[in-house]
Design an enzyme around this catalytic site. Structure first.
Site, mmCIF file in Angstrom:
data_model
loop_
_atom_site.group_PDB
_atom_site.id
_atom_site.type_symbol
_atom_site.label_atom_id
_atom_site.label_comp_id
_atom_site.label_asym_id
_atom_site.label_seq_id
_atom_site.Cartn_x
_atom_site.Cartn_y
_atom_site.Cartn_z
ATOM 1 C CG HIS A 96 -2.112 -0.946 1.001
ATOM 2 N ND1 HIS A 96 -3.364 -0.706 1.501
ATOM 3 C CD2 HIS A 96 -2.204 -2.136 0.344
ATOM 4 C CE1 HIS A 96 -4.176 -1.691 1.164
ATOM 5 N NE2 HIS A 96 -3.491 -2.579 0.469
ATOM 6 C CG HIS A 282 -4.750 -11.972 -2.225
ATOM 7 N ND1 HIS A 282 -5.931 -11.631 -2.852
ATOM 8 C CD2 HIS A 282 -4.256 -10.811 -1.724
ATOM 9 C CE1 HIS A 282 -6.133 -10.328 -2.744
ATOM 10 N NE2 HIS A 282 -5.122 -9.812 -2.068
#
Length: 751
Positions: A96, A282
């Site tokens: 992020h 993920h």
């Protein structure tokens, strides 16, 4: 009626420290120059001579990595680690930090440590990352200024991957911290979190706080066709990329794939890199949606002093660990969330998926008829059925993504290499050329997205050579203004945001830059042909291996032309020049990525016009900020380039002088002349005509990028300095200094 006043019973606003009604409240469309005053020594607490590269190189790098490795499993009671390992949290923090980057203007990204500041520190997509940075503080405190927050956040993501069995591609330090929020970035026009009603023509209004987006498919039928506003690379205000529940909260994996492809492409990722990043990322960790977001308090910027910069206080249960609420989604992707493997891709294709809701009410998917074998993050006696996000299923149901995903599943080595390379690109894309890379883990391989330039492999030209080459340049018969325009066109592609562009490499002669409208191809070709002839003649005459690059000659020609223009105006001055640039090849130039750097407007050359949304002078300030210019530098450069007759098309707009081609302060003198009256010319408001107040005769024409220096109060104040009787010498000196700055913005090899 008093009780209906919207301000009734509101606490009085502060009346000190810059509070109260501001200029932008009275005049919201006023041109803002604040973005030209950021990141200066005024806000930087470090010593003016602090050398970050030297400090980083003195760091015990591997001791730092060992400390980070130990932190991964050192779970803290105040913020426990999922599965006893902080790896997933720190990967998200690094992702992020870097993932705000977008290609159109190079802004965003992890290169300045901006995740520490508003608005990023309070984005809904960054919930709980305040805790990640606080977990890092003891290590940052230990190593101090030897590693920036910007570098530390990215390095921690690398160590997190390595601690879970993944081999990364490498790491480069060199990101310098900034000390204030970067206000130059347009994050969107929405006024609610998770809204997208401005970036899409039929977008979603959003909500006042973070949490699950309430889907309304009937109101969002354009999710299969809508176009995201430029330069944005996120589908909602406050998100890094896309809504994990699907477009506007609609659980449609195919429509979600469209949003994914758009946003990742705007961060310079192709389909293979996109699949690798999603599937690779993920593989680890989990999402958090233990209960409704109604339990979650204010973001860091709205929290009280006692919170000490932490936000999103959670009233559900313990407010942490098993009770954590972050995205509102509650998904653990694999049975081994702290190990690198193929489980994510295996489950993606093994199971059929059924839509369900998280405890927070968010749309997510559960494996149909599957056993519960996914571990719980905090209770070893609990197991869960496999779950996925809508955006995960996009990798299966989008045809192009599915093909890549199946190939990765069948070829684990390809998957690992693709993820390693894509992760390195994600975390280093905004760092610019390899010359900025420092540290012991810099990869040896040169990558196309790094805009490679050959290393200097020959003696460079001497002061004697420079003087002789200047004479040759001025003797070509080419109008000096064309050399000035060419040098500016080459150097001014630089972007201080992602450190791309600049004169080094001489890519002005290559596709796509040579064909950009702003570069006036016929004029450019004439200047380049003359310089190439000089280059060939000089290089063929050398017997000691000495060479001059076209990149150096382009800049040198501009410098020689500026010196001549100053001399013609009665000022003898030398423009600084440092050789050592090299010429890139077409094979080293990614045409598609450079096309995204083509300017919409360049007010320095009077190129471009206003749009329905953006006046031309706003484009000028935006360009100046990308060039790292101050307001005085922008002002003196525009005035000088007009006097030098350097408009992109040779027009007379803003050329307020009877002696074009001489470096005079005439632009300012005549702009400030009260004997001239201005009015818009034609139907638009981009071209203006200046007439003599007494006779009405036409004197000048101008654009908005010219007249703003007389209209805007702060810019007029600067213009008055250069337009004064005693401002001539200062004007020339300041122009040359600002010119030299732009010519050398990309010289990381010497700066």
């Amino acid at each position: 009626m008093a009780d209906k006043c919207p301000f009734h019973n509101q606490a009085p606003k502060p009346n000190v420290a810059g509070s109260g009604t501001q200029n932008r409240d009275w005049w919201p469309d006023q041109l803002k120059l604040n973005i030209l005053r950021q990141h200066t020594t005024v806000s930087n607490p470090l010593d003016p001579d602090f050398d970050y590269a030297a400090a980083f190189n003195s760091l015990d790098y591997y001791a730092l990595k060992k400390d980070l490795q130990d932190l991964m499993t050192d779970s803290q009671d105040w913020w426990p680690a999922d599965f006893g390992h902080y790896g997933g949290l720190f990967i998200r923090m690094a992702w992020h930090s870097a993932g705000t980057y977008r290609t159109f203007d190079g802004r965003g990204g992890g290169g300045q440590g901006q995740q520490r500041f508003a608005p990023l520190n309070s984005w809904p997509d960054n919930v709980s990352l305040d805790k990640a940075r606080r977990l890092l503080w003891p290590i940052k405190q230990k190593y101090g200024n030897k590693i920036s927050w910007a570098d530390l956040m990215i390095l921690t993501g690398n160590v997190a991957l390595e601690s879970m069995g993944f081999k990364t591609f490498g790491f480069a330090g060199g990101r310098k911290d900034t000390w204030e929020a970067d206000e130059s970035v347009y994050w969107g026009g929405e006024t609610t979190w998770l809204g997208n009603d401005v970036r899409y023509s039929h977008g979603f209004a959003g909500s006042s706080k973070h949490g699950a987006v309430i889907a309304d498919e009937a109101s969002h039928r354009d999710i299969h066709s809508r176009e995201l506003e430029k330069p944005l690379a996120a589908a909602h205000m406050g998100l890094i990329y896309v809504n994990p529940e699907g477009p506007d909260g609609n659980p449609d994996p195919v429509a979600a794939a469209r949003d994914i492809r758009t946003t990742f492409a705007r961060m310079a990722m192709n389909d293979e890199e996109t699949v690798a990043l999603i599937a690779g990322g993920h593989t680890f960790g989990k999402t958090h949606g233990a209960a409704s977001s109604d339990h979650v308090g204010s973001e860091p910027e709205a929290a009280g002093l006692e919170a000490q910069g932490l936000g999103w206080q959670n009233s559900h249960g313990s407010g942490k660990g098993a009770h954590t609420i972050t995205s509102g989604l509650e998904v653990t992707w694999t049975k081994t969330p702290t190990q690198w493997n193929l489980n994510f891709l295996e489950y993606l294709f093994r199971f059929e998926w059924v839509l369900t809701k998280s405890p927070a009410g968010a749309n997510q998917w559960v494996a149909k008829d599957a056993d519960a074998f996914i571990p719980d993050a905090y209770d070893s006696s609990k197991k869960h059925r496999p779950q996925m996000l809508t955006t995960d299923l996009s990798l299966r149901f989008d045809p192009a993504y599915e093909k890549i995903s199946r190939r990765f599943l069948e070829n684990p080595d390809q998957f690992a290499e693709a993820f390693a390379r894509a992760w390195f690109k994600l975390t280093h894309r905004d760092m610019g050329p390899r010359a900025r890379y420092i540290g012991p883990e810099v990869p040896a391989e040169e990558l196309s997205w790094q805009d490679p330039i050959p290393a200097v492999n020959h003696p460079v030209i001497s002061e004697t050579d420079i003087a002789a080459l200047k004479r040759d340049i001025l003797a070509t018969g080419v109008d000096p203004s064309k050399f000035i325009s060419t040098a500016w066109a080459s150097a001014s592609t630089f972007r201080g945001s992602d450190k791309r562009g600049g004169a080094n490499g001489a890519r002005i002669r290559l596709a796509p830059q040579r064909d950009w409208e702003v570069n006036n191809q016929p004029w450019l070709a004439a200047a380049l042909k003359a310089l190439e002839d000089i280059q060939d003649k000089f290089n063929s005459a050398q017997n000691d291996g000495k060479r001059v690059s076209l990149a150096d000659l382009i800049v040198l020609a501009g410098c020689a032309a500026v010196e001549k223009a100053a001399s013609d105006a009665g000022h003898i001055i030398t423009v600084p020049f440092t050789p050592g640039r090299m010429d890139a090849s077409q094979d080293q130039t990614d045409v598609e990525s450079f096309n995204q750097m083509e300017p919409v407007a360049d007010g320095f050359r009077n190129y471009g016009t206003s749009t329905a949304r953006v006046p031309a002078e706003h484009y000028l300030v935006d360009k100046a900020q990308l060039l790292t210019l101050s307001a005085p530098e922008m002002t003196v450069l525009v005035g000088g380039l007009r006097a030098l007759n350097a408009n992109y098309d040779g027009s007379a707009h803003g050329v307020f002088t009877t002696r074009p081609g001489q470096l005079t302060n005439d632009f300012f003198v005549n702009l400030l002349d009260m004997n001239t009256s201005w009015k818009a010319s034609g139907s638009g408001n981009d071209i203006y005509e200046g007439t003599d107040r007494r006779t009405g005769s036409k004197k000048w024409t101008a654009t908005r990028a010219d007249l703003v220096f007389g209209s805007h109060a702060e810019l007029r104040a600067i213009a008055e300095v250069y337009g004064s009787s005693d401002g001539k010498g200062k004007f020339v000196k300041d122009f040359v200094a600002a010119w030299a700055k732009v010519m050398n913005l990309d010289r990381f090899d010497v700066n």
